[in-house]
Design an enzyme around this catalytic site. Structure first.
Site, PDB file in Angstrom:
ATOM      1  N   ASP A   6      -3.374   2.837  13.993  1.00 25.33           N
ATOM      2  CA  ASP A   6      -2.472   3.547  13.202  1.00 25.33           C
ATOM      3  C   ASP A   6      -2.767   4.986  13.083  1.00 25.33           C
ATOM      4  O   ASP A   6      -3.728   5.262  13.846  1.00 25.33           O
ATOM      5  CB  ASP A   6      -2.585   2.940  11.833  1.00 25.33           C
ATOM      6  N   ARG A  25       0.815  -1.051   0.032  1.00 24.12           N
ATOM      7  CA  ARG A  25      -0.069   0.115  -0.054  1.00 24.12           C
ATOM      8  C   ARG A  25       0.863   1.164  -0.025  1.00 24.12           C
ATOM      9  O   ARG A  25       1.432   1.516   0.806  1.00 24.12           O
ATOM     10  CB  ARG A  25      -0.930  -0.054   1.151  1.00 24.12           C
TER      11      ARG A  25
END
Length: 542
Positions: free
Chosen positions: A453, A173
């Protein structure tokens, strides 16, 4: 030197690498050939990317003025034409029952690949702090992982980590469109971080993966429109043509993690139909985007983030619409993250287990083809639930979702829940812990039993900004003001000091973090992403 060599050298000179090159691995990652390819991408695609970001801002101004997101009139024909499909996924991307996600840290890459999950989504974005060292070492780690040569020795544990024989399928990603990379500049300006991550990963791995019968696979984050999806599709096609590989060598899974995107899923699939294989419910960022997009709408204020779960109508509708749209077009529909991590207390671990079961039951029964976990210990649990509900199949592309209407009013429906002091204080502490770790170079952080995150900190400060902005009354009757937030913020800073101890506190950057968090949460204008102002603090450490 030939004329072509001279031209290539002059073109590459437009890129200026200002990050350090101290590691012996870095010159190989940033070779002249790799930089030449990156240079071409930056030159060709940065102007359009900048225009897309400007279009985002202009659209947000319309939302701030009172407009609501909705399905587009100008693309109605794409949605109503039921005949078109995306390119069929390759066999290795059809079984994605459980995916594990994590950062680009070398040991974590090995552990994730060895976890037993079908896919490992390795993240240069929200799960990684974009220090120069992290970004380049991450490319080294993924190059070695694809070559099956990756290993790691943990000196503290005196333990060696090696790759198992049947690792998870690796998907990378890159960073979102909005994030810059200041350590490489083009004509004096930072390049788009997404192009750096995409280009270096493709360049160093496409041949290795081709030898294994694989294409190059990406998760694409933070998209908001069909036009942004078309930009990525054009990047993919240009890259395939540049290297002379077959169309569809690059395959993408798009995260639907912004509120505007949920109204354009058909259009995004159509724009990327040669390359896209799946969409994913990036639900934590989606909650953040709901707040950000509707921040000026007093009738759309969310309660404390801890009570906004997938059982809420607007989130369940988002999950169901994603499944319905993807399956209609031949794409897989991935579920969201379970961020729990194992705990030692048996009673607490039972609670965690039950939460994971409830979440994965809902996703599999909604028709999702797979799901995400953040820790290897939860892979088998999530897999068992999908195995049970998929009844021996590797996906449920044939799942037909209920025919009830999912319209804009349902996707935008506000929800009720607590707005109390305890929730605010917990949000403050979690944000302090996460942002401090991020500016110290760590992007994936265990906090109070969850693997957090950047999305967590984004939701927390967006929650707080909106409550202050609208003078929300808490459950006890107190009006949540800038002054009250200031008081609680610095009280919680003291709590954090007690929890981490004097030494860790003195070595850290908690006070700087608190000042930044206060500024972002109380500013008159809402900052689109906290990672952008935080990036300046990050660079102070390098």
């Amino acid at each position: 030197m030939s004329l072509n060599d001279v031209a290539e050298k002059e073109e590459t000179a437009c890129l200026h690498v200002i990050g350090n090159m101290d590691s012996p691995e870095y010159p190989a990652i940033l070779s002249s050939e790799a930089l030449s390819f990156l240079n071409k991408l930056v030159k060709k695609f940065t102007p359009r990317r900048d225009a897309l970001l400007q279009a985002r801002e202009e659209q947000q101004q319309r939302y701030d003025a009172g407009a609501l997101p909705n399905f587009r009139n100008d693309t109605q024909s794409i949605r109503e034409n039921k005949s078109w499909k995306v390119a069929p996924p390759p066999p290795e991307l059809l079984d994605r029952r459980v995916e594990i996600t994590g950062p680009i840290d070398r040991k974590m890459v090995i552990n994730a690949l060895n976890s037993g999950a079908k896919v490992f989504m390795c993240c240069f974005e929200d799960a990684s702090s974009p220090t120069w060292e992290n970004m380049i070492q991450g490319q080294v780690n993924l190059r070695d992982a694809n070559a099956r040569t990756i290993s790691y020795h943990d000196e503290n544990k005196n333990k060696d980590y090696q790759l198992c024989e049947n690792p998870a399928l690796l998907i990378a990603r890159p960073r979102g469109l909005h994030l810059p990379e200041q350590s490489i500049q083009y004509k004096g300006q930072p390049i788009p971080g997404c192009l750096m991550d995409f280009a270096l990963y493709f360049y160093h791995n496409y041949l290795t993966r081709a030898e294994q019968g694989l294409g190059v696979y990406y998760y694409i984050p933070k998209l908001e429109s069909m036009e942004e999806s078309q930009w990525w599709a054009d990047v993919f096609s240009f890259t395939e043509d540049y290297f002379g590989v077959q169309r569809g060598t690059i395959r993408a899974t798009v995260l639907i993690e912004t509120l505007p995107a949920v109204f354009q899923m058909d259009e995004m699939l159509y724009a990327m139909k040669d390359h896209i294989v799946a969409m994913n419910c990036g639900r934590w960022d989606y909650i953040f985007s709901y707040i950000k997009t509707l921040k000026n709408h007093a009738d759309r204020i969310l309660p404390d983030r801890h009570v906004v779960g997938m059982d809420k109508e607007f989130l369940n509708a988002y999950s169901q619409l994603l499944v319905r749209t993807c399956h209609q077009r031949g794409a897989l529909a991935m579920g969201g993250m379970s961020a729990f991590i194992p705990v030692k207390d048996p009673a607490e671990m039972e609670r965690v287990t039950n939460k994971v079961i409830e979440d994965k039951e809902r996703e599999s029964l909604n028709g999702h083809d797979g799901t995400w976990v953040a820790h290897p210990a939860l892979v088998d649990l999530a897999m068992s639930i999908f195995d049970k509900n998929l009844k021996g199949k590797i996906n449920q592309l044939d799942f037909v979702s209920p025919t009830h209407t999912i319209d804009g009013s349902l996707l935008l429906k506000p929800c009720e829940g607590s707005r109390d002091e305890a929730g605010v204080r917990k949000n403050i502490r979690i944000a302090l812990y996460y942002i401090e770790a991020w500016i110290q170079g760590q992007g994936c952080v265990p906090i109070y039993g969850l693997m957090e995150d950047a999305a967590t900190a984004e939701i927390s400060r967006a929650n707080i900004w909106q409550w202050i902005h609208h003078s929300v009354a808490l459950d006890d009757g107190q009006v949540f003001t800038k002054e009250l937030f200031h008081s609680w913020l610095y009280q919680e800073l003291d709590t954090v000091k007690q929890e981490v101890g004097d030494t860790r506190y003195a070595e850290g950057r908690f006070e700087q973090t608190a000042d930044l968090f206060f500024k972002l949460s109380t500013a008159k204008e809402f900052a689109s992403f906290l990672t952008l102002p935080s990036y300046q603090l990050l660079n102070q450490t390098e």
